[in-house]
Design an enzyme around this catalytic site. Structure first.
Site, PDB file in Angstrom:
ATOM      1  N   ARG A   9       1.866 -28.999  -7.364  1.00  0.00           N
ATOM      2  CA  ARG A   9       1.737 -29.414  -8.766  1.00  0.00           C
ATOM      3  C   ARG A   9       0.538 -30.283  -9.123  1.00  0.00           C
ATOM      4  O   ARG A   9      -0.166 -29.983 -10.067  1.00  0.00           O
ATOM      5  CB  ARG A   9       3.038 -30.083  -9.274  1.00  0.00           C
TER       6      ARG A   9
ATOM      7  N   GLY B   3      -4.141  -4.134  -4.100  1.00  0.00           N
ATOM      8  CA  GLY B   3      -5.148  -3.122  -4.431  1.00  0.00           C
ATOM      9  C   GLY B   3      -4.416  -1.879  -4.863  1.00  0.00           C
ATOM     10  O   GLY B   3      -3.758  -1.239  -4.065  1.00  0.00           O
ATOM     11  N   HIS B   4      -4.459  -1.581  -6.149  1.00  0.00           N
ATOM     12  CA  HIS B   4      -3.736  -0.420  -6.662  1.00  0.00           C
ATOM     13  C   HIS B   4      -4.735   0.659  -7.067  1.00  0.00           C
ATOM     14  O   HIS B   4      -5.611   0.411  -7.878  1.00  0.00           O
ATOM     15  CB  HIS B   4      -2.887  -0.811  -7.878  1.00  0.00           C
TER      16      HIS B   4
ATOM     17  N   LYS C  42       2.075   2.370  -5.102  1.00  0.00           N
ATOM     18  CA  LYS C  42       2.695   1.906  -6.347  1.00  0.00           C
ATOM     19  C   LYS C  42       1.831   2.226  -7.561  1.00  0.00           C
ATOM     20  O   LYS C  42       2.345   2.564  -8.616  1.00  0.00           O
ATOM     21  CB  LYS C  42       2.930   0.393  -6.297  1.00  0.00           C
TER      22      LYS C  42
ATOM     23  N   GLN D  55       2.196  -5.827  -3.380  1.00  0.00           N
ATOM     24  CA  GLN D  55       2.500  -5.856  -1.929  1.00  0.00           C
ATOM     25  C   GLN D  55       3.801  -5.097  -1.633  1.00  0.00           C
ATOM     26  O   GLN D  55       4.180  -4.230  -2.394  1.00  0.00           O
ATOM     27  CB  GLN D  55       2.593  -7.288  -1.407  1.00  0.00           C
TER      28      GLN D  55
ATOM     29  N   GLY E 288     -10.957  -3.052   2.865  1.00  0.00           N
ATOM     30  CA  GLY E 288     -11.562  -1.939   3.613  1.00  0.00           C
ATOM     31  C   GLY E 288     -11.115  -1.894   5.071  1.00  0.00           C
ATOM     32  O   GLY E 288     -11.557  -1.052   5.844  1.00  0.00           O
ATOM     33  N   ARG E 289     -10.208  -2.794   5.467  1.00  0.00           N
ATOM     34  CA  ARG E 289      -9.777  -2.831   6.873  1.00  0.00           C
ATOM     35  C   ARG E 289      -8.980  -1.566   7.218  1.00  0.00           C
ATOM     36  O   ARG E 289      -8.180  -1.100   6.405  1.00  0.00           O
ATOM     37  CB  ARG E 289      -8.849  -4.033   7.116  1.00  0.00           C
ATOM     38  N   PRO E 290      -9.148  -1.027   8.450  1.00  0.00           N
ATOM     39  CA  PRO E 290      -8.290   0.101   8.844  1.00  0.00           C
ATOM     40  C   PRO E 290      -6.840  -0.373   8.916  1.00  0.00           C
ATOM     41  O   PRO E 290      -6.578  -1.464   9.416  1.00  0.00           O
ATOM     42  CB  PRO E 290      -8.796   0.503  10.232  1.00  0.00           C
TER      43      PRO E 290
ATOM     44  N   ASP F 171       0.821  -1.224   0.000  1.00  0.00           N
ATOM     45  CA  ASP F 171       0.000   0.000   0.000  1.00  0.00           C
ATOM     46  C   ASP F 171       0.849   1.266   0.000  1.00  0.00           C
ATOM     47  O   ASP F 171       0.428   2.294   0.535  1.00  0.00           O
ATOM     48  CB  ASP F 171      -0.955   0.027   1.213  1.00  0.00           C
ATOM     49  N   GLU F 172       2.019   1.227  -0.601  1.00  0.00           N
ATOM     50  CA  GLU F 172       2.903   2.398  -0.583  1.00  0.00           C
ATOM     51  C   GLU F 172       2.534   3.439  -1.623  1.00  0.00           C
ATOM     52  O   GLU F 172       3.116   4.530  -1.661  1.00  0.00           O
ATOM     53  CB  GLU F 172       4.367   1.983  -0.805  1.00  0.00           C
TER      54      GLU F 172
ATOM     55  N   GLY G  22       5.803  12.090  -3.520  1.00  0.00           N
ATOM     56  CA  GLY G  22       4.360  12.212  -3.748  1.00  0.00           C
ATOM     57  C   GLY G  22       3.752  13.190  -2.754  1.00  0.00           C
ATOM     58  O   GLY G  22       3.995  13.085  -1.553  1.00  0.00           O
TER      59      GLY G  22
ATOM     60  N   LEU H  65       3.793  12.276   1.432  1.00  0.00           N
ATOM     61  CA  LEU H  65       4.505  13.233   2.277  1.00  0.00           C
ATOM     62  C   LEU H  65       3.533  14.306   2.781  1.00  0.00           C
ATOM     63  O   LEU H  65       3.659  14.798   3.902  1.00  0.00           O
ATOM     64  CB  LEU H  65       5.629  13.865   1.451  1.00  0.00           C
TER      65      LEU H  65
HETATM   66  P1  IMP Z   1      -2.569 -12.847   1.626  1.00  0.00           P
HETATM   67  O1  IMP Z   1      -1.602 -12.317   0.632  1.00  0.00           O
HETATM   68  O2  IMP Z   1      -4.002 -12.536   1.295  1.00  0.00           O
HETATM   69  O3  IMP Z   1      -2.339 -14.288   1.926  1.00  0.00           O
HETATM   70  O4  IMP Z   1      -2.310 -12.080   3.023  1.00  0.00           O
HETATM   71  C1  IMP Z   1      -1.114 -12.262   3.762  1.00  0.00           C
HETATM   72  C2  IMP Z   1      -0.715 -10.953   4.432  1.00  0.00           C
HETATM   73  O5  IMP Z   1      -0.324 -10.013   3.438  1.00  0.00           O
HETATM   74  C3  IMP Z   1      -1.831 -10.271   5.210  1.00  0.00           C
HETATM   75  O6  IMP Z   1      -1.268  -9.601   6.309  1.00  0.00           O
HETATM   76  C4  IMP Z   1      -2.388  -9.239   4.242  1.00  0.00           C
HETATM   77  O7  IMP Z   1      -3.008  -8.166   4.903  1.00  0.00           O
HETATM   78  C5  IMP Z   1      -1.108  -8.833   3.560  1.00  0.00           C
HETATM   79  N1  IMP Z   1      -1.314  -8.320   2.193  1.00  0.00           N
HETATM   80  C6  IMP Z   1      -1.514  -9.029   1.073  1.00  0.00           C
HETATM   81  N2  IMP Z   1      -1.625  -8.223   0.019  1.00  0.00           N
HETATM   82  C7  IMP Z   1      -1.468  -6.977   0.457  1.00  0.00           C
HETATM   83  C8  IMP Z   1      -1.436  -5.703  -0.183  1.00  0.00           C
HETATM   84  O8  IMP Z   1      -1.568  -5.549  -1.395  1.00  0.00           O
HETATM   85  N3  IMP Z   1      -1.249  -4.630   0.640  1.00  0.00           N
HETATM   86  C9  IMP Z   1      -1.051  -4.762   1.970  1.00  0.00           C
HETATM   87  N4  IMP Z   1      -1.053  -5.932   2.611  1.00  0.00           N
HETATM   88  C10 IMP Z   1      -1.264  -7.023   1.868  1.00  0.00           C
END
Ligand code: IMP
Length: 460
Positions: free
Chosen positions: A176, A73-74, A49, A258, A336-338, A46-47, A447, A366
């Site tokens: 596999r 989620g981009h 990207k 990620q 949608g999680r905080p 979530d930086e 940014g 920033l």
């Molecule tokens: P999974 O990838 O759904 O198996 O989740 C494993 C961990 O990675 C969890 O803590 C998720 O919240 C985190 N995670 C997976 N994808 C993202 C992402 O795109 N952004 C932030 N955290 C992520």
């Protein structure tokens, strides 16, 4: 490799030159414009990207998603339109950019079809410019079901996954025998036959372990027929496509998903995702070696966030974290999680920059920090009474560290309209400079807001 002897700031330089060219300027160094970038997150995802990829995609012929799946989620904001993409490369919103989903991705067909349709509703067509690897593995209903069942069974020890079936699908890939790849949709009868065996096995296991309701294999096969109809036309050998693009001097942008702290091997295991989402995953994820990338751009936020469980040394589970969350709109794009929020962790960023061979950093959000009297940077950890500047990725060890902070004065000015680095407030520039000093990588993109236009490119 092109121009690498010029050192850092390649993205900034190439971007500036190309912009001058676009504006009709003459001082063009052609070689500069042939650039391959890889953009990866250096924190817990979530930086921002999506935005950087979107900007660089303007100068790219192809954008490649090489790992992860719909857990990502981009978000891209163009004018007053917001695009949230999970599986589609962020380059999709540029109507002439080619989009590649390569072999390292675990592809959820239902979500991808939804994104193709969502883009079409906005008059953005993917026809002729979406290329899906025949070797990409497919996330099916039973993967999502297993993700949920396992998390429920773990209770308070859960990983906090996105329940998008990522781990179970990668597990089938490694195992596999039960793997389904995009190429399998070409022969739906053979796939149906295999699915009957796979689902029979899964039903027995899920029933015995979790007392779960059985999956209806006929309904799943019907869904797969729809996936075949909608997606097989996009399926090809993307490694070959990328080789040909390179032979023809195309600009390629590799888009990580990620963040490196969630990397399966180098992140905070077991609270990680199931792929190598650091820059190290690029080669296996698409068949192109890292040497072919001119610059690896590492993305960070000006602070830190994390979703899901796991250690987070600089977390501020207090008023400071709340302020960052509200000002930065830190709620998950996928779930949608905080998001958990905290101070910038330079120990972690230095580690992930090193693991990924990062050449330059883009620091996003920033603007979110404006108005905070004092900012803190975690510059070292205290572990068993001793100070260390090395990041212990083992989750138990990391949970035991204490941050050593350096305080810096904040700024009140609104940054959202600033367009040049020199116009940033002095305290903002000092904050950036101190982070560069600790992380040992220059920050070439800054940014200052969610829009395409709110990014400052800087020669460093
Ligand atoms: P999974 O990838 O759904 O198996 O989740 C494993 C961990 O990675 C969890 O803590 C998720 O919240 C985190 N995670 C997976 N994808 C993202 C992402 O795109 N952004 C932030 N955290 C992520």
């Amino acid at each position: 490799m092109k121009n690498v002897e010029r050192g850092f700031g390649l993205a900034a330089e190439a971007y500036e030159l190309k912009s001058r060219q676009d504006a009709g300027g003459t001082e063009i160094l052609k070689g500069f414009l042939r650039m391959n970038y890889c953009v990866v997150g250096l924190q817990w995802g979530d930086e921002g990207k999506g935005k950087v990829v979107d900007i660089l995609a303007e100068k790219s012929d192809l954008v490649v998603r090489y790992g992860g799946g719909a857990n990502a989620g981009h978000t891209v904001i163009i004018g007053d339109q917001k695009f949230a993409l999970h599986i589609m490369p962020s380059g999709a919103v540029r109507p002439t950019t080619g989009c590649v989903i390569s072999n390292g991705v675990v592809l959820d067909p239902e979500i991808l079809i939804g994104e193709i349709d969502g883009l079409a509703e906005r008059d953005i067509s993917m026809d002729g410019r979406l290329f899906i690897s025949e070797n990409a593995h497919v996330v099916l209903d039973y993967h999502k079901m297993e993700d949920q069942l396992r998390e429920d069974a773990l209770g308070k020890n859960k990983i906090g996954t996105t329940i998008r079936g990522i781990g179970p699908c990668y597990a089938d890939k490694i195992g596999r025998s039960f793997a389904v790849r995009m190429a399998d949709f070409r022969d739906i009868d053979a796939l149906a036959e295999r699915l009957r065996k796979i689902v029979d096995y899964k039903n027995k296991v899920f029933g015995a372990l979790y007392n779960a309701d059985p999956i209806d294999v006929d309904a799943l096969i019907e869904k797969c027929k729809v996936y075949r109809d909608r997606l097989v036309g996009f399926v090809c050998n993307t490694t070959r496509l990328l080789f040909e693009a390179m032979d023809n001097d195309k600009n390629i942008l590799f888009e990580g998903a990620q963040g490196a702290l969630l990397d399966l091997d180098h992140g905070t295991f077991p609270f990680v995702t199931s792929s190598n989402c650091s820059a190290l995953g690029m080669g296996p994820g698409c068949g192109i070696p890292n040497q072919k990338v001119d610059s690896f751009i590492g993305l960070v936020k000006a602070y830190a966030t994390r979703v899901g469980s796991g250690p987070f040394p600089s977390e501020q589970d207090n008023e400071i974290g709340d302020v960052i969350r509200e000002k930065g709109h830190e709620y998950g794009t996928t779930t949608g999680r905080p998001r958990r929020c905290g101070w910038f962790d330079a120990v972690a960023a230095k580690y992930t920059a090193r693991v990924g061979g990062i050449n330059e950093i883009a620091m996003m959000h920033l603007d979110t920090l404006a108005g905070m009297k004092e900012l803190k940077i975690c510059k070292a950890y205290k572990l068993n009474g001793k100070e260390t500047d090395f990041f212990p990725s083992d989750a138990d060890e990391l949970a035991g560290v204490e941050c050593v902070y350096e305080a810096m004065p904040g700024w009140d000015e609104d940054l959202s309209e600033v367009t040049s680095y020199d116009d940033l407030p002095e305290n903002t520039r000092n904050y950036i400079a101190r982070i560069e000093e600790i992380v040992k990588v220059p920050i070439s993109i800054v940014g200052v807001g969610p829009k395409r236009s709110q990014a400052i490119f800087r020669n460093v």
